[in-house]
Write a protein that holds these residues in place. Structure first.
Motif, mmCIF file in Angstrom:
data_model
loop_
_atom_site.group_PDB
_atom_site.id
_atom_site.type_symbol
_atom_site.label_atom_id
_atom_site.label_comp_id
_atom_site.label_asym_id
_atom_site.label_seq_id
_atom_site.Cartn_x
_atom_site.Cartn_y
_atom_site.Cartn_z
ATOM 1 N N SER A 87 -4.458 -13.060 -0.610
ATOM 2 C CA SER A 87 -4.746 -12.772 -2.015
ATOM 3 C C SER A 87 -3.656 -11.932 -2.662
ATOM 4 C CB SER A 87 -6.076 -12.026 -2.129
ATOM 5 O OG SER A 87 -5.958 -10.754 -1.508
ATOM 6 N N GLY A 88 -2.734 -11.443 -1.847
ATOM 7 C CA GLY A 88 -1.664 -10.599 -2.356
ATOM 8 C C GLY A 88 -1.893 -9.111 -2.174
ATOM 9 N N SER A 89 -3.046 -8.754 -1.622
ATOM 10 C CA SER A 89 -3.304 -7.333 -1.378
ATOM 11 C C SER A 89 -2.380 -6.828 -0.280
ATOM 12 C CB SER A 89 -4.759 -7.128 -0.971
ATOM 13 O OG SER A 89 -5.040 -7.835 0.214
ATOM 14 N N THR A 90 -1.973 -5.567 -0.397
ATOM 15 C CA THR A 90 -0.996 -5.013 0.537
ATOM 16 C C THR A 90 -1.490 -3.708 1.152
ATOM 17 O OG1 THR A 90 0.141 -3.828 -1.242
ATOM 18 C CG2 THR A 90 0.946 -6.035 -0.711
ATOM 19 N N ASN A 91 -0.898 -3.395 2.296
ATOM 20 C CA ASN A 91 -1.178 -2.122 2.946
ATOM 21 C C ASN A 91 0.062 -1.732 3.737
ATOM 22 O OD1 ASN A 91 -2.603 0.130 3.573
ATOM 23 N ND2 ASN A 91 -4.115 -0.876 4.888
ATOM 24 N N TYR A 92 0.284 -0.427 3.874
ATOM 25 C CA TYR A 92 1.508 0.070 4.491
ATOM 26 C C TYR A 92 1.212 1.173 5.490
ATOM 27 C CZ TYR A 92 3.760 -2.259 0.549
ATOM 28 O OH TYR A 92 4.173 -3.202 -0.363
ATOM 29 N N ALA A 93 2.071 1.278 6.483
ATOM 30 C CA ALA A 93 2.043 2.443 7.355
ATOM 31 C C ALA A 93 2.426 3.667 6.531
ATOM 32 C CB ALA A 93 3.020 2.253 8.510
ATOM 33 N N ASP A 94 1.835 4.798 6.881
ATOM 34 C CA ASP A 94 2.122 6.024 6.124
ATOM 35 C C ASP A 94 3.612 6.353 6.128
ATOM 36 O OD1 ASP A 94 -0.920 7.823 7.090
ATOM 37 O OD2 ASP A 94 -0.537 6.380 5.496
ATOM 38 N N SER A 95 4.281 6.027 7.213
ATOM 39 C CA SER A 95 5.690 6.392 7.363
ATOM 40 C C SER A 95 6.608 5.637 6.402
ATOM 41 C CB SER A 95 6.145 6.145 8.800
ATOM 42 O OG SER A 95 5.965 4.789 9.153
ATOM 43 N N VAL A 96 6.131 4.537 5.815
ATOM 44 C CA VAL A 96 7.001 3.750 4.938
ATOM 45 C C VAL A 96 6.472 3.666 3.503
ATOM 46 C CG1 VAL A 96 7.711 2.372 6.931
ATOM 47 C CG2 VAL A 96 5.951 1.480 5.383
ATOM 48 N N LYS A 97 5.319 4.226 3.246
ATOM 49 C CA LYS A 97 4.758 4.178 1.888
ATOM 50 C C LYS A 97 5.720 4.786 0.887
ATOM 51 C CE LYS A 97 -0.225 4.143 2.808
ATOM 52 N NZ LYS A 97 -1.473 4.938 2.819
ATOM 53 N N GLY A 98 5.887 4.081 -0.226
ATOM 54 C CA GLY A 98 6.782 4.552 -1.273
ATOM 55 C C GLY A 98 8.224 4.155 -1.059
ATOM 56 N N ARG A 99 8.560 3.649 0.128
ATOM 57 C CA ARG A 99 9.941 3.246 0.421
ATOM 58 C C ARG A 99 10.060 1.745 0.657
ATOM 59 N NH1 ARG A 99 12.395 4.940 4.936
ATOM 60 N NH2 ARG A 99 10.463 5.160 6.146
ATOM 61 N N PHE A 100 9.056 1.150 1.276
ATOM 62 C CA PHE A 100 9.081 -0.274 1.622
ATOM 63 C C PHE A 100 8.103 -1.036 0.721
ATOM 64 C CE2 PHE A 100 10.342 0.080 6.419
ATOM 65 C CZ PHE A 100 11.426 0.871 6.066
ATOM 66 N N THR A 101 8.457 -2.279 0.422
ATOM 67 C CA THR A 101 7.583 -3.152 -0.352
ATOM 68 C C THR A 101 7.528 -4.521 0.301
ATOM 69 O OG1 THR A 101 8.174 -2.010 -2.411
ATOM 70 C CG2 THR A 101 7.136 -4.173 -2.604
ATOM 71 N N ILE A 102 6.317 -4.971 0.589
ATOM 72 C CA ILE A 102 6.128 -6.317 1.143
ATOM 73 C C ILE A 102 5.724 -7.248 0.000
ATOM 74 C CG2 ILE A 102 3.698 -5.915 1.755
ATOM 75 C CD1 ILE A 102 4.176 -7.682 4.241
ATOM 76 N N SER A 103 6.236 -8.461 0.036
ATOM 77 C CA SER A 103 5.880 -9.450 -0.972
ATOM 78 C C SER A 103 5.940 -10.836 -0.334
ATOM 79 C CB SER A 103 6.824 -9.377 -2.179
ATOM 80 O OG SER A 103 8.154 -9.636 -1.790
ATOM 81 N N ARG A 104 5.363 -11.793 -1.028
ATOM 82 C CA ARG A 104 5.380 -13.153 -0.493
ATOM 83 C C ARG A 104 5.615 -14.145 -1.614
ATOM 84 N NH1 ARG A 104 -0.082 -13.891 2.477
ATOM 85 N NH2 ARG A 104 0.659 -16.039 2.737
ATOM 86 N N ASP A 105 6.242 -15.262 -1.254
ATOM 87 C CA ASP A 105 6.469 -16.367 -2.180
ATOM 88 C C ASP A 105 5.875 -17.599 -1.515
ATOM 89 O OD1 ASP A 105 7.396 -18.495 -3.725
ATOM 90 O OD2 ASP A 105 9.314 -17.534 -4.120
ATOM 91 N N ASN A 106 4.681 -17.960 -1.923
ATOM 92 C CA ASN A 106 3.988 -19.081 -1.276
ATOM 93 C C ASN A 106 4.701 -20.410 -1.534
ATOM 94 O OD1 ASN A 106 2.057 -17.394 -0.203
ATOM 95 N ND2 ASN A 106 0.581 -17.749 -1.864
#
Length: 115
Positions: free
Chosen positions: A54-73
């Motif tokens: 659905s596009g919802s995301t979650n991150y490890a605390d160590s990378v929050k604010g620095r890393f961004t995950i995205s997808r192109d279906n």
């Protein structure tokens, strides 16, 4: 045959950026939860970021604010934009595709961050 092929790793100085890509084939990409994991030498593999179908995301605390995950279906590709990299981000980064009993891994791409 299912294939997950990562690319975009390399050597970067601390504070720099990299963008990882993972191209998938052999699966219905849009239905799978995609994630990035990493494994540093002598450590267990850990989850870095996950993006649901659905596009919802979650991150490890160590990378929050620095890393961004995205997808192109449309391109069957998941990305990991990594900014403000730190030496402790050095690891082999793996792409994962998961749906019900499906659980597929890529071969990994090395990310090395120099101080």
């Amino acid at each position: 045959q299912v294939q997950l092929v990562e690319s975009g790793g390399g050597l970067v100085q601390a504070g720099g950026s990299l963008r990882l890509s993972c191209a998938a084939s052999g699966i219905i990409f849009s239905l799978h939860t995609m994630s990035w994991h990493r494994q540093a030498p002598g450590k267990q593999r850990e989850l870095v970021a996950v993006i649901g179908n659905s596009g919802s995301t979650n991150y490890a605390d160590s990378v929050k604010g620095r890393f961004t995950i995205s997808r192109d279906n449309a391109k069957n590709t998941v990305y990991l934009q990594m900014n403000s990299l730190k030496p402790e981000d050095t690891a082999v980064y793996y792409c994962n595709a998961r749906r019900f009993v499906d659980n597929y891994w890529g071969q990994g791409t090395q990310v090395t961050v120099s101080a």
